[in-house]
Enzyme design. Structure first.
Site, PDB file in Angstrom:
ATOM      1  N   HIS A  55      -8.450  -1.120   0.529  1.00 16.95           N
ATOM      2  CA  HIS A  55      -7.289  -0.359   1.015  1.00 16.95           C
ATOM      3  C   HIS A  55      -6.800   0.594  -0.064  1.00 16.95           C
ATOM      4  O   HIS A  55      -7.224   0.509  -1.220  1.00 16.95           O
ATOM      5  CB  HIS A  55      -6.158  -1.316   1.379  1.00 16.95           C
ATOM      6  CG  HIS A  55      -5.579  -2.018   0.185  1.00 16.95           C
ATOM      7  ND1 HIS A  55      -6.110  -3.183  -0.322  1.00 16.95           N
ATOM      8  CD2 HIS A  55      -4.558  -1.694  -0.645  1.00 16.95           C
ATOM      9  CE1 HIS A  55      -5.423  -3.553  -1.389  1.00 16.95           C
ATOM     10  NE2 HIS A  55      -4.481  -2.658  -1.615  1.00 16.95           N
ATOM     11  N   HIS A 137      -6.010   5.237  -4.811  1.00 21.27           N
ATOM     12  CA  HIS A 137      -7.295   4.653  -5.217  1.00 21.27           C
ATOM     13  C   HIS A 137      -7.613   3.415  -4.393  1.00 21.27           C
ATOM     14  O   HIS A 137      -6.704   2.725  -3.936  1.00 21.27           O
ATOM     15  CB  HIS A 137      -7.252   4.270  -6.711  1.00 21.27           C
ATOM     16  CG  HIS A 137      -6.329   3.144  -7.006  1.00 21.27           C
ATOM     17  ND1 HIS A 137      -4.964   3.305  -7.118  1.00 21.27           N
ATOM     18  CD2 HIS A 137      -6.555   1.811  -7.172  1.00 21.27           C
ATOM     19  CE1 HIS A 137      -4.401   2.136  -7.357  1.00 21.27           C
ATOM     20  NE2 HIS A 137      -5.340   1.206  -7.396  1.00 21.27           N
TER      21      HIS A 137
HETATM   22  P1  ATP Z   1      -3.748 -10.324  -6.852  1.00 20.03           P
HETATM   23  O1  ATP Z   1      -2.473  -9.802  -7.468  1.00 20.03           O
HETATM   24  O2  ATP Z   1      -3.547 -11.542  -6.015  1.00 20.03           O
HETATM   25  O3  ATP Z   1      -4.865 -10.441  -7.811  1.00 20.03           O
HETATM   26  P2  ATP Z   1      -3.718  -7.790  -5.488  1.00 20.03           P
HETATM   27  O4  ATP Z   1      -3.288  -7.123  -6.769  1.00 20.03           O
HETATM   28  O5  ATP Z   1      -4.725  -7.099  -4.660  1.00 20.03           O
HETATM   29  O6  ATP Z   1      -4.264  -9.243  -5.773  1.00 20.03           O
HETATM   30  P3  ATP Z   1      -0.977  -7.668  -4.825  1.00 20.03           P
HETATM   31  O7  ATP Z   1      -0.608  -7.912  -6.257  1.00 20.03           O
HETATM   32  O8  ATP Z   1      -0.182  -8.325  -3.753  1.00 20.03           O
HETATM   33  O9  ATP Z   1      -2.481  -8.076  -4.558  1.00 20.03           O
HETATM   34  O10 ATP Z   1      -0.958  -6.106  -4.624  1.00 20.03           O
HETATM   35  C1  ATP Z   1      -1.177  -5.518  -3.368  1.00 20.03           C
HETATM   36  C2  ATP Z   1      -1.497  -4.064  -3.567  1.00 20.03           C
HETATM   37  O11 ATP Z   1      -0.397  -3.409  -4.229  1.00 20.03           O
HETATM   38  C3  ATP Z   1      -2.707  -3.804  -4.455  1.00 20.03           C
HETATM   39  O12 ATP Z   1      -3.339  -2.628  -4.009  1.00 20.03           O
HETATM   40  C4  ATP Z   1      -2.114  -3.574  -5.823  1.00 20.03           C
HETATM   41  O13 ATP Z   1      -2.912  -2.732  -6.614  1.00 20.03           O
HETATM   42  C5  ATP Z   1      -0.817  -2.881  -5.473  1.00 20.03           C
HETATM   43  N1  ATP Z   1       0.213  -3.178  -6.472  1.00 20.03           N
HETATM   44  C6  ATP Z   1       0.481  -4.377  -7.010  1.00 20.03           C
HETATM   45  N2  ATP Z   1       1.510  -4.300  -7.869  1.00 20.03           N
HETATM   46  C7  ATP Z   1       1.908  -3.010  -7.882  1.00 20.03           C
HETATM   47  C8  ATP Z   1       2.942  -2.284  -8.524  1.00 20.03           C
HETATM   48  N3  ATP Z   1       3.783  -2.858  -9.383  1.00 20.03           N
HETATM   49  N4  ATP Z   1       3.042  -0.957  -8.266  1.00 20.03           N
HETATM   50  C9  ATP Z   1       2.212  -0.354  -7.415  1.00 20.03           C
HETATM   51  N5  ATP Z   1       1.233  -0.984  -6.746  1.00 20.03           N
HETATM   52  C10 ATP Z   1       1.070  -2.291  -6.960  1.00 20.03           C
END
Ligand code: ATP
Ligand code: MG
Length: 185
Positions: A55, A137
């Site tokens: 995504h 990205h």
């Molecule tokens: P995990 O954290 O469980 O390893 P993940 O990073 O894919 O997996 P989330 O942390 O819930 O899952 O993030 C969901 C999406 O939001 C991902 O695309 C992640 O890159 C993005 N994301 C996470 N934290 C931030 C942030 N602080 N700012 C912008 N985007 C974020």
């Protein structure tokens, strides 16, 4: 739409959901992205993301009380934006989190409008939004060493909707549930 309680996750506080708005690929785009991940993995190593996780995040809310879901949906309901095509043609690597990704050498104006409008509506409604400039990205690799970006076959992604997603973290990685979809005209 799923009942908020059902999407409760190990990574969120009780009564909260870990939420973000995203672009979610259609089947053909998902296959093309997964294929790009195989190519990038050949060059950079690391752990490939499962195809069902691929995504582009538009706005990240993080842990959000379930009772704010209605207000969040209302924010997205106000937007009136047009469909567009996104060409992902540029591999990238972030050293700080060891992520390998596919991005766009040129951000379409309609994507920038969508990100600005969505984050603006969220901010106006009092939701916390990321102040950093948005880098569109698709994360393809985690825990990768990175390196020189290989030339990638461009992935053409026709974008006709955006979605609200709940995320939970399991031992074997992240799982995402689409809660709602908004079509682009
Ligand atoms: P995990 O954290 O469980 O390893 P993940 O990073 O894919 O997996 P989330 O942390 O819930 O899952 O993030 C969901 C999406 O939001 C991902 O695309 C992640 O890159 C993005 N994301 C996470 N934290 C931030 C942030 N602080 N700012 C912008 N985007 C974020
Ligand atoms: Mg994360």
């Amino acid at each position: 739409m799923t009942e908020p309680g059902l999407a409760d996750s190990s990574s969120a506080e009780p009564g909260t959901l870990r939420l973000f708005f995203a672009l979610w690929p259609d089947d053909a785009t998902r296959i093309a992205l997964h294929h790009a991940g195989k190519w990038l993995h050949k060059h950079w190593g690391g752990r490939r993301m499962r195809p069902d996780t691929l995504h582009i995040t538009l706005a990240f809310l993080g842990s959000t009380p379930a009772e704010q879901l209605g207000a969040l949906i209302a924010c997205a309901d106000t937007l009136q934006l047009e469909a567009f095509e996104l060409i992902l043609d540029q591999a990238g690597y972030w050293r700080h989190n060891r992520i390998g990704w596919l991005g766009a050498s040129q951000t379409p104006p309609r994507l920038a409008e969508l990100v600005t409008a969505l984050n603006g509506a969220l901010q106006a409604a009092g939701f916390p939004v990321d102040a950093r400039p948005h880098v569109p990205h698709v994360t393809l690799l985690r825990n990768t060493a990175g390196g020189e970006p290989p030339v990638c076959t461009p992935v053409r992604w026709p974008i006709s909707e955006f979605v609200l997603v709940a995320s939970r973290t399991e031992a074997d990685g992240a799982y995402y549930e689409i809660l709602r979809r908004w079509p682009l005209a």
